[in-house]
Design a protein around this motif. Structure first.
Motif, short mmCIF file in Angstrom:
data_model
loop_
_atom_site.label_atom_id
_atom_site.label_comp_id
_atom_site.label_asym_id
_atom_site.label_seq_id
_atom_site.Cartn_x
_atom_site.Cartn_y
_atom_site.Cartn_z
N PHE A 87 26.69 -12.86 -44.42
CA PHE A 87 27.43 -13.25 -43.21
C PHE A 87 28.18 -14.57 -43.34
O PHE A 87 28.95 -14.93 -42.45
CB PHE A 87 26.47 -13.35 -42.02
N GLY A 88 27.95 -15.30 -44.41
CA GLY A 88 28.59 -16.60 -44.57
C GLY A 88 27.73 -17.72 -44.03
O GLY A 88 26.77 -17.51 -43.27
N VAL A 89 28.09 -18.95 -44.40
CA VAL A 89 27.24 -20.09 -44.08
C VAL A 89 27.39 -20.55 -42.64
O VAL A 89 26.44 -21.08 -42.05
CB VAL A 89 27.52 -21.24 -45.08
N THR A 90 28.56 -20.36 -42.02
CA THR A 90 28.78 -20.89 -40.67
C THR A 90 27.87 -20.25 -39.65
O THR A 90 27.16 -20.94 -38.89
CB THR A 90 30.25 -20.71 -40.26
N LEU A 91 27.86 -18.91 -39.58
CA LEU A 91 27.00 -18.23 -38.62
C LEU A 91 25.54 -18.53 -38.89
O LEU A 91 24.75 -18.74 -37.96
CB LEU A 91 27.26 -16.72 -38.69
N SER A 92 25.17 -18.56 -40.17
CA SER A 92 23.78 -18.85 -40.52
C SER A 92 23.36 -20.23 -40.03
O SER A 92 22.25 -20.43 -39.52
CB SER A 92 23.61 -18.76 -42.04
N LEU A 93 24.24 -21.21 -40.16
CA LEU A 93 23.94 -22.58 -39.73
C LEU A 93 23.78 -22.67 -38.21
O LEU A 93 22.88 -23.34 -37.71
CB LEU A 93 25.03 -23.54 -40.19
#
Length: 405
Positions: free
Chosen positions: A75-81
């Motif tokens: 999902f990529g780092v932005t959503l995970s963060l």
């Protein structure tokens, strides 16, 4: 350099933002160490029982490195963060409502799991944006973890003394939401496919030269990580408690921890520069040998000055070890699986910290001192050195080429 995808001006900007995020959200791993004496005084119990919240924190942190690492791949780092920051703040809030060590430990499990996004997953993400300078980039990204442990305890020492540990956790909950979520939106850009392809080619050649499958190497690195981090955990987890037992007080212990972690930051930067020349395996081996030497130096140390000096030496010795695992993963394993693979190995290192933190407390309860706990760490450290020597004898890693835009 501006016409490159990797090692570009944007890569360095992204690295700076990553460091800021890591410095904030990694506080979840360190906060419990600083408040451990206050928690022990409030809830009672043995030193091993007082170490339980830390152990659950590290179990959560370990699991989060792997699970969130897989989420970053997908999902990529932005959503995970964003999701992880919200869950971390929730964990802090639940911790403030704890009425027992068990309740606090469960809350710390949540804090540890979510705050793990700031370690392995962030390291894996930023490693995609560097080739020639991947070693120093990974070292800087990993330094967010140590900077967090060095900065936040000092900043919040007054709050702890005047208002108690629950107020410390409320401040951290607000800081996590207010700082991490806005920074997450600055990391939305994804690495192009051609950069993955170049890294994939190099890692395939390296894996072939070692004669090990990615899965086998992953498990081998995991066991090595447990060994080095059982050793690493003794000073990092128990230095505050050690100082309290010697009559120096928790403030002195917190200062030693901060000095140790600042030394670790310096060590990580030097190791990153070294890794760009020697590769991950050799750099990890050097760090592991130096850490073992530093642990020996703790054995005769019992005075305040000597403990300050040895804590600095320990920090300067071992800071580059854990980031080197991420470099080895990137040198030998598929780029598209970096989040999960780095996350797995980071999970093993954190489990080593959790196991070592608990073992050291247990050994203290049984023996009445930390002397045997240091010896226990030295033995585990020896296993890590043996594995790295064996792996070094089997292969010679190759670096991927830089990719142009």
């Amino acid at each position: 350099m501006d016409n490159l995808i990797t090692d570009s001006r944007y890569s360095w900007t992204r690295l700076a933002l990553t460091l800021c995020v890591g410095t904030v959200i990694n506080a979840g791993m360190w906060a419990i160490i600083v408040i451990m004496p206050a928690v022990e005084a409030e809830f009672g119990g043995s030193r091993a029982m007082a170490s339980l919240p830390y152990t659950l924190t590290m179990i959560g942190f370990a699991t989060g490195n792997y699970v969130i690492g897989r989420a970053v791949d997908r999902f990529g780092v932005t959503l995970s963060l964003i999701v992880a920051a919200a869950v971390t703040a929730l964990g802090y809030g639940l911790a403030t409502l704890s009425g027992s060590l068990v309740m606090l430990s469960l809350a710390q499990l949540i804090v540890g799991f979510a705050s793990a996004v700031g370690f392995g997953p962030l390291i894996a993400d930023v490693s995609h944006w560097f080739v020639r300078r991947r070693g120093i980039a990974v070292a800087i990204a990993a330094s967010g973890n140590y900077l967090s442990g060095a900065i936040w305890p000092i900043l919040l020492a007054g709050v702890l003394q005047e208002s108690g540990w629950r107020s410390v956790y409320l401040v951290m909950a607000v800081a996590t939401l207010a700082l991490v979520i806005p920074l997450a939106f600055t990391l939305r850009r994804r690495i192009p496919e051609e950069a993955h392809a170049a890294a994939q080619h190099a890692s395939t050649l390296n894996a072939r030269s070692s004669g090990l499958s990615p899965r086998t190497l992953q498990y081998l690195l995991g066991f090595a990580g447990i060994g080095c981090c059982v050793a690493m955990s003794m000073p990092q987890v128990h230095i505050v408690a050690l100082c309290v037992g010697l009559g120096f007080g928790p403030a002195v212990g917190a200062q030693m921890l901060a000095l140790m972690l600042l030394g670790g930051v310096a060590s990580r930067i030097v190791s990153g520069l070294l890794a760009d020349r020697l590769g991950g395996v050799r750099t990890l081996l050097i760090g592991s040998c130096l850490q073992c030497l530093a642990l020996f130096l703790y054995l005769p140390s019992g005075g305040m000055v000597s403990l300050y000096l040895v804590s600095l030496v320990f920090g300067l010795s071992q800071g580059g070890i854990v980031p080197s695992y991420a470099l080895i993963v990137r040198e030998y394993m598929p780029a598209k699986e970096a989040g999960a693979r780095v996350g797995f190995v980071m999970m093993a290192t954190i489990l080593g910290m959790a196991l070592g933190g608990w073992l050291s407390g247990l050994i203290y309860d049984l023996s009445g001192s930390y002397h045997l706990a240091f010896i226990n760490g030295i033995v585990w450290n020896g296993a890590n050195i043996a594995i790295m020597l064996w792996l070094l004898s089997r292969s010679r890693p190759r670096a991927p080429r830089a990719v142009a835009a």
